[in-house]
Design a protein around this motif. Structure first.
Motif, PDB file in Angstrom:
ATOM      1  N   GLY A 178     -12.061  -3.433  -0.281  1.00 47.70           N
ATOM      2  CA  GLY A 178     -11.207  -4.547  -0.680  1.00 47.70           C
ATOM      3  C   GLY A 178     -11.433  -5.755   0.216  1.00 47.70           C
ATOM      4  N   MET A 179     -10.474  -6.663   0.185  1.00 48.69           N
ATOM      5  CA  MET A 179     -10.594  -7.907   0.957  1.00 48.69           C
ATOM      6  C   MET A 179     -10.302  -7.707   2.440  1.00 48.69           C
ATOM      7  SD  MET A 179     -11.601 -10.484  -0.859  1.00 48.69           S
ATOM      8  CE  MET A 179     -10.973 -12.044  -0.244  1.00 48.69           C
ATOM      9  N   GLY A 180      -9.790  -6.533   2.807  1.00 52.08           N
ATOM     10  CA  GLY A 180      -9.599  -6.251   4.228  1.00 52.08           C
ATOM     11  C   GLY A 180      -8.153  -6.179   4.669  1.00 52.08           C
ATOM     12  N   GLY A 181      -7.225  -6.532   3.777  1.00 53.87           N
ATOM     13  CA  GLY A 181      -5.812  -6.487   4.162  1.00 53.87           C
ATOM     14  C   GLY A 181      -5.182  -5.111   4.003  1.00 53.87           C
ATOM     15  N   GLY A 182      -5.811  -4.237   3.208  1.00 55.25           N
ATOM     16  CA  GLY A 182      -5.284  -2.889   3.008  1.00 55.25           C
ATOM     17  C   GLY A 182      -4.081  -2.803   2.077  1.00 55.25           C
ATOM     18  N   ALA A 232     -10.556   6.400   7.030  1.00 55.68           N
ATOM     19  CA  ALA A 232      -9.685   7.514   6.634  1.00 55.68           C
ATOM     20  C   ALA A 232      -8.628   7.098   5.613  1.00 55.68           C
ATOM     21  CB  ALA A 232      -9.015   8.097   7.872  1.00 55.68           C
ATOM     22  N   TRP A 233      -8.164   5.853   5.690  1.00 57.06           N
ATOM     23  CA  TRP A 233      -7.079   5.418   4.811  1.00 57.06           C
ATOM     24  C   TRP A 233      -7.574   4.957   3.438  1.00 57.06           C
ATOM     25  CZ3 TRP A 233      -8.258   2.880   9.455  1.00 57.06           C
ATOM     26  CH2 TRP A 233      -8.976   1.690   9.321  1.00 57.06           C
ATOM     27  N   ASP A 234      -8.877   4.824   3.253  1.00 57.49           N
ATOM     28  CA  ASP A 234      -9.403   4.349   1.967  1.00 57.49           C
ATOM     29  C   ASP A 234      -9.105   5.350   0.857  1.00 57.49           C
ATOM     30  OD1 ASP A 234     -10.483   2.024   3.043  1.00 57.49           O
ATOM     31  OD2 ASP A 234     -12.423   2.950   3.457  1.00 57.49           O
ATOM     32  N   ILE A 235      -8.707   4.820  -0.292  1.00 63.59           N
ATOM     33  CA  ILE A 235      -8.452   5.660  -1.462  1.00 63.59           C
ATOM     34  C   ILE A 235      -9.568   5.421  -2.469  1.00 63.59           C
ATOM     35  CG2 ILE A 235      -6.882   6.105  -3.378  1.00 63.59           C
ATOM     36  CD1 ILE A 235      -4.577   5.415  -1.528  1.00 63.59           C
ATOM     37  N   PRO A 236     -10.459   6.421  -2.670  1.00 64.28           N
ATOM     38  CA  PRO A 236     -11.534   6.219  -3.643  1.00 64.28           C
ATOM     39  C   PRO A 236     -10.980   6.154  -5.064  1.00 64.28           C
ATOM     40  CG  PRO A 236     -11.626   8.450  -2.743  1.00 64.28           C
ATOM     41  CD  PRO A 236     -10.513   7.731  -2.037  1.00 64.28           C
ATOM     42  N   LEU A 237     -11.720   5.492  -5.942  1.00 60.70           N
ATOM     43  CA  LEU A 237     -11.301   5.352  -7.333  1.00 60.70           C
ATOM     44  C   LEU A 237     -12.010   6.386  -8.194  1.00 60.70           C
ATOM     45  CD1 LEU A 237     -11.468   1.453  -7.519  1.00 60.70           C
ATOM     46  CD2 LEU A 237      -9.418   2.862  -7.367  1.00 60.70           C
ATOM     47  N   PRO A 295       1.972 -20.117  -5.253  1.00 62.50           N
ATOM     48  CA  PRO A 295       0.952 -19.582  -4.335  1.00 62.50           C
ATOM     49  C   PRO A 295       1.598 -18.784  -3.205  1.00 62.50           C
ATOM     50  CG  PRO A 295       1.165 -21.969  -4.104  1.00 62.50           C
ATOM     51  CD  PRO A 295       2.057 -21.567  -5.232  1.00 62.50           C
ATOM     52  N   ASN A 296       1.004 -17.604  -2.928  1.00 63.50           N
ATOM     53  CA  ASN A 296       1.477 -16.819  -1.786  1.00 63.50           C
ATOM     54  C   ASN A 296       0.790 -17.317  -0.511  1.00 63.50           C
ATOM     55  OD1 ASN A 296      -1.110 -15.617  -1.636  1.00 63.50           O
ATOM     56  ND2 ASN A 296      -0.458 -13.763  -2.703  1.00 63.50           N
ATOM     57  N   ARG A 297       0.951 -16.596   0.590  1.00 61.32           N
ATOM     58  CA  ARG A 297       0.402 -17.098   1.867  1.00 61.32           C
ATOM     59  C   ARG A 297      -1.118 -17.106   1.897  1.00 61.32           C
ATOM     60  NH1 ARG A 297      -0.141 -12.463   5.725  1.00 61.32           N
ATOM     61  NH2 ARG A 297       0.743 -10.660   4.672  1.00 61.32           N
ATOM     62  N   PHE A 298      -1.769 -16.440   0.922  1.00 65.70           N
ATOM     63  CA  PHE A 298      -3.229 -16.485   0.822  1.00 65.70           C
ATOM     64  C   PHE A 298      -3.685 -17.506  -0.216  1.00 65.70           C
ATOM     65  CE2 PHE A 298      -2.250 -12.022   2.060  1.00 65.70           C
ATOM     66  CZ  PHE A 298      -2.835 -12.041   3.316  1.00 65.70           C
ATOM     67  N   GLY A 299      -2.717 -18.218  -0.809  1.00 71.03           N
ATOM     68  CA  GLY A 299      -3.047 -19.206  -1.834  1.00 71.03           C
ATOM     69  C   GLY A 299      -3.240 -18.602  -3.216  1.00 71.03           C
ATOM     70  N   ILE A 300      -2.926 -17.323  -3.377  1.00 68.95           N
ATOM     71  CA  ILE A 300      -3.077 -16.650  -4.676  1.00 68.95           C
ATOM     72  C   ILE A 300      -1.775 -16.797  -5.468  1.00 68.95           C
ATOM     73  CG2 ILE A 300      -3.528 -14.437  -5.819  1.00 68.95           C
ATOM     74  CD1 ILE A 300      -5.011 -13.620  -3.201  1.00 68.95           C
ATOM     75  N   PRO A 301      -1.850 -17.265  -6.717  1.00 70.34           N
ATOM     76  CA  PRO A 301      -0.622 -17.415  -7.510  1.00 70.34           C
ATOM     77  C   PRO A 301       0.025 -16.060  -7.797  1.00 70.34           C
ATOM     78  CG  PRO A 301      -2.498 -18.528  -8.552  1.00 70.34           C
ATOM     79  CD  PRO A 301      -3.042 -17.702  -7.444  1.00 70.34           C
ATOM     80  N   GLU A 302       1.360 -16.041  -7.680  1.00 71.66           N
ATOM     81  CA  GLU A 302       2.091 -14.830  -8.017  1.00 71.66           C
ATOM     82  C   GLU A 302       3.488 -15.204  -8.509  1.00 71.66           C
ATOM     83  OE1 GLU A 302       3.912 -13.525  -3.685  1.00 71.66           O
ATOM     84  OE2 GLU A 302       1.980 -12.666  -4.241  1.00 71.66           O
ATOM     85  N   PRO A 303       4.095 -14.340  -9.342  1.00 69.93           N
ATOM     86  CA  PRO A 303       5.476 -14.606  -9.771  1.00 69.93           C
ATOM     87  C   PRO A 303       6.457 -14.318  -8.633  1.00 69.93           C
ATOM     88  CG  PRO A 303       4.644 -12.570 -10.765  1.00 69.93           C
ATOM     89  CD  PRO A 303       3.528 -13.148  -9.940  1.00 69.93           C
ATOM     90  N   ALA A 317       5.994  -5.621   4.978  1.00 69.24           N
ATOM     91  CA  ALA A 317       4.692  -6.268   5.193  1.00 69.24           C
ATOM     92  C   ALA A 317       3.542  -5.304   4.949  1.00 69.24           C
ATOM     93  CB  ALA A 317       4.615  -6.822   6.619  1.00 69.24           C
ATOM     94  N   GLY A 318       2.509  -5.812   4.272  1.00 64.51           N
ATOM     95  CA  GLY A 318       1.317  -5.020   4.027  1.00 64.51           C
ATOM     96  C   GLY A 318       1.339  -4.238   2.725  1.00 64.51           C
TER      97      GLY A 318
END
Length: 196
Positions: free
Chosen positions: A141-145, A179-184, A102-110, A86-87
């Motif tokens: 991001g959207m907040g899920g990490g 602290a956990w954010d990864i800059p681009l 659709p995944n649990r957020f409604g986003i299509p995925e294979p 998870a995550g």
């Protein structure tokens, strides 16, 4: 007693609203300009295994870019919610014929079928969506990490490039970081290429 509003949540709501106000024509033009920006990157010729995403919630749409990359014979992958961890995300091979659900957020995925999953260390380029970014390459991001946790697993010696894709209206003065954010190191908008 109510808690004070979280600055990250406030910024996320503001920029998501700003992004959703783009018209279909503006979105289409942005997607077309993105193709030109990415194909002009010298590194794109050297990369074969490339992860993208399917646009959701007003995100910059990389589908026209995917079509251009398929024409160049590139192998493309989509992020899929990890079924057992998870995550985290898995990256699954994606072709024009791949069935999506659709995944649990409604986003299509294979489907995350074992033979279609590419280990993270074998990806050469990951294009990531984002909600907001700043002049230092900080990404909100959207907040899920999901991306932060997954990208943190890239080996230290990895040559995989991670590039954010966003509309210009998603740039802000400063993203509140954790602290956990990864800059681009690089973010591409339809009009600009930012390197940090």
């Amino acid at each position: 007693m109510s808690l004070p509003p979280n600055p990250r949540q406030q910024l996320r709501a503001l920029i998501r609203q700003r992004r959703k106000q783009l018209t279909p024509n503006q979105q289409q033009l942005a997607a077309t300009q993105l193709v030109q920006q990415v194909l002009a990157l010298p590194l794109i010729q050297q990369k074969q295994h490339i992860a993208l995403y399917l646009a959701n919630d007003g995100e910059l749409d990389p589908y026209p870019l995917m079509q251009a990359l398929w024409q160049q014979g590139k192998q493309l992958y989509l992020p899929v919610l990890h079924p057992f961890n998870a995550g985290y995300l898995l990256f699954v091979h994606y072709t024009p014929d791949t069935l999506l659900y659709p995944n649990r957020f409604g986003i299509p995925e294979p489907l995350p079928e074992c033979h279609r999953v590419l280990p993270l260390r074998q990806l050469e380029l990951i294009f990531t969506p984002l909600v907001a970014f700043d002049q230092a390459g900080n990404r909100l991001g959207m907040g899920g990490g999901f991306y932060d946790r997954t990208l943190a697993q890239l080996p230290k010696d990895s040559t995989c490039e991670v590039i954010g894709l966003a509309h210009s209206c998603q740039q802000v003065e400063a993203v509140p970081t954790e602290a956990w954010d990864i800059p681009l190191k690089q973010i591409i908008t339809p009009e600009h290429m930012f390197e940090f």
